[in-house]
Structures are given as C-alpha cells and as structure tokens.
Design a protein around this motif. Structure first.
Motif, PDB file in Angstrom:
ATOM      1  N   PRO A 145       0.074   4.380  13.863  1.00 13.87           N
ATOM      2  CA  PRO A 145      -0.398   2.994  13.939  1.00 13.87           C
ATOM      3  C   PRO A 145      -1.923   2.897  13.868  1.00 13.87           C
ATOM      4  CG  PRO A 145       0.769   3.607  15.968  1.00 13.87           C
ATOM      5  CD  PRO A 145       0.854   4.761  15.028  1.00 13.87           C
ATOM      6  N   LEU A 146      -2.613   3.901  14.363  1.00 17.61           N
ATOM      7  CA  LEU A 146      -4.079   3.926  14.269  1.00 17.61           C
ATOM      8  C   LEU A 146      -4.512   3.886  12.802  1.00 17.61           C
ATOM      9  CD1 LEU A 146      -6.864   4.434  15.743  1.00 17.61           C
ATOM     10  CD2 LEU A 146      -6.419   6.865  15.356  1.00 17.61           C
ATOM     11  N   MET A 147      -3.833   4.664  11.961  1.00 17.08           N
ATOM     12  CA  MET A 147      -4.175   4.672  10.537  1.00 17.08           C
ATOM     13  C   MET A 147      -3.797   3.344   9.881  1.00 17.08           C
ATOM     14  SD  MET A 147      -5.748   7.446  10.349  1.00 17.08           S
ATOM     15  CE  MET A 147      -6.025   7.678   8.601  1.00 17.08           C
ATOM     16  N   GLY A 148      -2.701   2.736  10.313  1.00 14.21           N
ATOM     17  CA  GLY A 148      -2.332   1.421   9.794  1.00 14.21           C
ATOM     18  C   GLY A 148      -3.376   0.369  10.132  1.00 14.21           C
TER      19      GLY A 148
ATOM     20  N   LEU B   4      -6.353   0.908   7.836  1.00 18.07           N
ATOM     21  CA  LEU B   4      -6.103   0.368   6.499  1.00 18.07           C
ATOM     22  C   LEU B   4      -6.332  -1.140   6.501  1.00 18.07           C
ATOM     23  CD1 LEU B   4      -2.865   2.266   5.408  1.00 18.07           C
ATOM     24  CD2 LEU B   4      -5.143   2.506   4.414  1.00 18.07           C
ATOM     25  N   SER B   5      -5.815  -1.814   7.506  1.00 14.61           N
ATOM     26  CA  SER B   5      -5.997  -3.269   7.614  1.00 14.61           C
ATOM     27  C   SER B   5      -7.466  -3.627   7.760  1.00 14.61           C
ATOM     28  CB  SER B   5      -5.210  -3.811   8.809  1.00 14.61           C
ATOM     29  OG  SER B   5      -3.843  -3.743   8.565  1.00 14.61           O
TER      30      SER B   5
ATOM     31  N   PRO C  16      -1.819  -1.655   0.499  1.00 16.54           N
ATOM     32  CA  PRO C  16      -0.970  -1.301  -0.642  1.00 16.54           C
ATOM     33  C   PRO C  16      -0.022  -2.444  -1.000  1.00 16.54           C
ATOM     34  CG  PRO C  16      -0.147  -0.263   1.348  1.00 16.54           C
ATOM     35  CD  PRO C  16      -1.423  -0.974   1.723  1.00 16.54           C
ATOM     36  N   ASP C  17       0.418  -2.428  -2.239  1.00  9.78           N
ATOM     37  CA  ASP C  17       1.458  -3.351  -2.700  1.00  9.78           C
ATOM     38  C   ASP C  17       2.831  -2.689  -2.646  1.00  9.78           C
ATOM     39  OD1 ASP C  17      -0.459  -5.328  -3.429  1.00  9.78           O
ATOM     40  OD2 ASP C  17      -0.819  -4.260  -5.303  1.00  9.78           O
ATOM     41  N   LEU C  18       2.826  -1.363  -2.610  1.00 14.29           N
ATOM     42  CA  LEU C  18       4.064  -0.594  -2.604  1.00 14.29           C
ATOM     43  C   LEU C  18       3.827   0.724  -1.882  1.00 14.29           C
ATOM     44  CD1 LEU C  18       7.001  -0.117  -3.701  1.00 14.29           C
ATOM     45  CD2 LEU C  18       5.914   0.927  -5.720  1.00 14.29           C
TER      46      LEU C  18
ATOM     47  N   GLN D   3       3.758  -1.693  10.398  1.00 12.93           N
ATOM     48  CA  GLN D   3       3.706  -2.695  11.475  1.00 12.93           C
ATOM     49  C   GLN D   3       2.292  -3.195  11.732  1.00 12.93           C
ATOM     50  OE1 GLN D   3       5.579  -0.727  14.811  1.00 12.93           O
ATOM     51  NE2 GLN D   3       7.627  -1.093  14.014  1.00 12.93           N
ATOM     52  N   GLU D   4       1.307  -2.439  11.315  1.00 13.90           N
ATOM     53  CA  GLU D   4      -0.101  -2.804  11.553  1.00 13.90           C
ATOM     54  C   GLU D   4      -0.718  -3.541  10.365  1.00 13.90           C
ATOM     55  OE1 GLU D   4      -1.498  -2.422  14.475  1.00 13.90           O
ATOM     56  OE2 GLU D   4       0.253  -1.364  15.279  1.00 13.90           O
ATOM     57  N   LEU D   5       0.004  -3.669   9.280  1.00  9.55           N
ATOM     58  CA  LEU D   5      -0.527  -4.330   8.084  1.00  9.55           C
ATOM     59  C   LEU D   5      -0.284  -5.840   8.166  1.00  9.55           C
ATOM     60  CD1 LEU D   5       0.644  -1.782   5.362  1.00  9.55           C
ATOM     61  CD2 LEU D   5      -1.528  -1.843   6.623  1.00  9.55           C
ATOM     62  N   PRO D   6      -1.186  -6.646   7.596  1.00  2.00           N
ATOM     63  CA  PRO D   6      -1.056  -8.099   7.701  1.00  2.00           C
ATOM     64  C   PRO D   6      -0.009  -8.703   6.770  1.00  2.00           C
ATOM     65  CG  PRO D   6      -2.995  -7.558   6.437  1.00  2.00           C
ATOM     66  CD  PRO D   6      -2.433  -6.255   6.953  1.00  2.00           C
TER      67      PRO D   6
END
Length: 169
Positions: free
Chosen positions: A35-38, A41-42, A48-50, A68-71
């Motif tokens: 989740p830290l890496m997610g 990324l955010s 990413p799109d995929l 779970q961490e992406l918007p």
C-alpha cells in the motif's frame, strides 16, 4: 509518450514450508510496503490504465493492496505467462497491451533482468546502477516509452525512476 511501471511483488512469507511457491502469501513487511507503493504512485500521478499481474498469490495480493490506494479503478489481467517469467516473455506480454499507461507486477530475477535490458538511450545512469545492484521486493521502476507497445524492443525505453520502499520511509 507511454508510461511503463514495473513493480516487484511485496515481501513474501516462507512460514509454511508445505506451500507451493505459487501459493505463498505476503509477509507482514509485504502487507505494509504494497500500500505504501500504491500511495506513492497516487502522490506522483503515475496512474496506470491497466495492470498485468502474475497470477501467483503474492503478486495478486500486492496488486490488490496497491490498487486500493489509487484514486481510480484500474482493470487487471492475471497473465499466467508472467509467473517467474524470463525477460522475453515479459516483453511479449507487454507488446500485447492496450493501454497508454501500464503496470506489470511480477517476480525476480525476470523483472530485474527485463528492466536492465529494456533501458535504452537517455536512461538515468544512476538509476540503472541502483537496479543493477538490487531490485528488492516492492521496488518500482518507471519507463517512458516513445512508440506503441507492439514495437517495443529491448533497449527501446527510457528508464526515468526507481523507487524502493526504504526510499519512502
């Protein structure tokens, strides 16, 4: 310009020697770093799109925690050919992608070797040296890709960034 993100799965558990490699779960450290890496990324807007994900349990769980961490919702394809894949197999799967920004989640040593072979002209030499030394669990390499995925060749992308969980602590 297309974006290619390469993420190694989070740290996996070896607690149950009876489990097949494919079925190993994430260790507590992997449950923390994915989740830290997610979130990173955010924060950076590297969305990413995929997602192309090895179907092993530790890679699926890594993706679930990152996603779970992406918007936004990012669809995932669980690709058998990515499980413990060699660089050529990873490249072949990336060439089939239908997205402008792609994340691949898989395993070493294939991912590390793929990243090193993919890095071409204009790549950051310091970043390359760090990856050459070690591509730890939950580490992320980022590439800029000029042309479409179908034409991607080794040496055909610009390595721009490398983030390890310890860099974010």
């Amino acid at each position: 310009m297309r974006q290619l993100l390469i993420l190694r799965h989070g740290k996996s558990s070896w607690d149950d020697p009876k489990l097949e490699d494919f079925d190993r779960p994430l260790a507590p450290r992997g449950l923390k770093t994915a989740p830290l890496m997610g979130r990173e990324l955010s924060r950076r807007g590297w969305l990413p799109d995929l997602a192309l994900v090895s179907p092993a349990l530790r890679t699926r769980d890594t993706w679930r925690l990152v996603a779970q961490e992406l918007p936004k919702h990012v669809p995932a394809e669980f690709a058998e050919e990515l499980y413990e894949a060699a660089p050529a197999a990873i490249l072949a799967r990336v060439r089939q992608a239908k997205a402008s920004s792609l994340i691949v989640i898989g395993h070493n040593p294939g991912l590390q070797n793929f990243v090193l072979r993919l890095a071409g002209a204009g790549s950051d030499a310091d970043v390359f040296k760090k990856i050459e030394a070690k591509f730890p669990t939950a580490a992320l390499a980022r590439f800029a890709v000029k042309d479409g995925w179908a034409n991607l060749e080794f040496g055909g992308a610009r390595l721009t960034d490398f983030i390890r969980p310890k860099d974010l602590a």
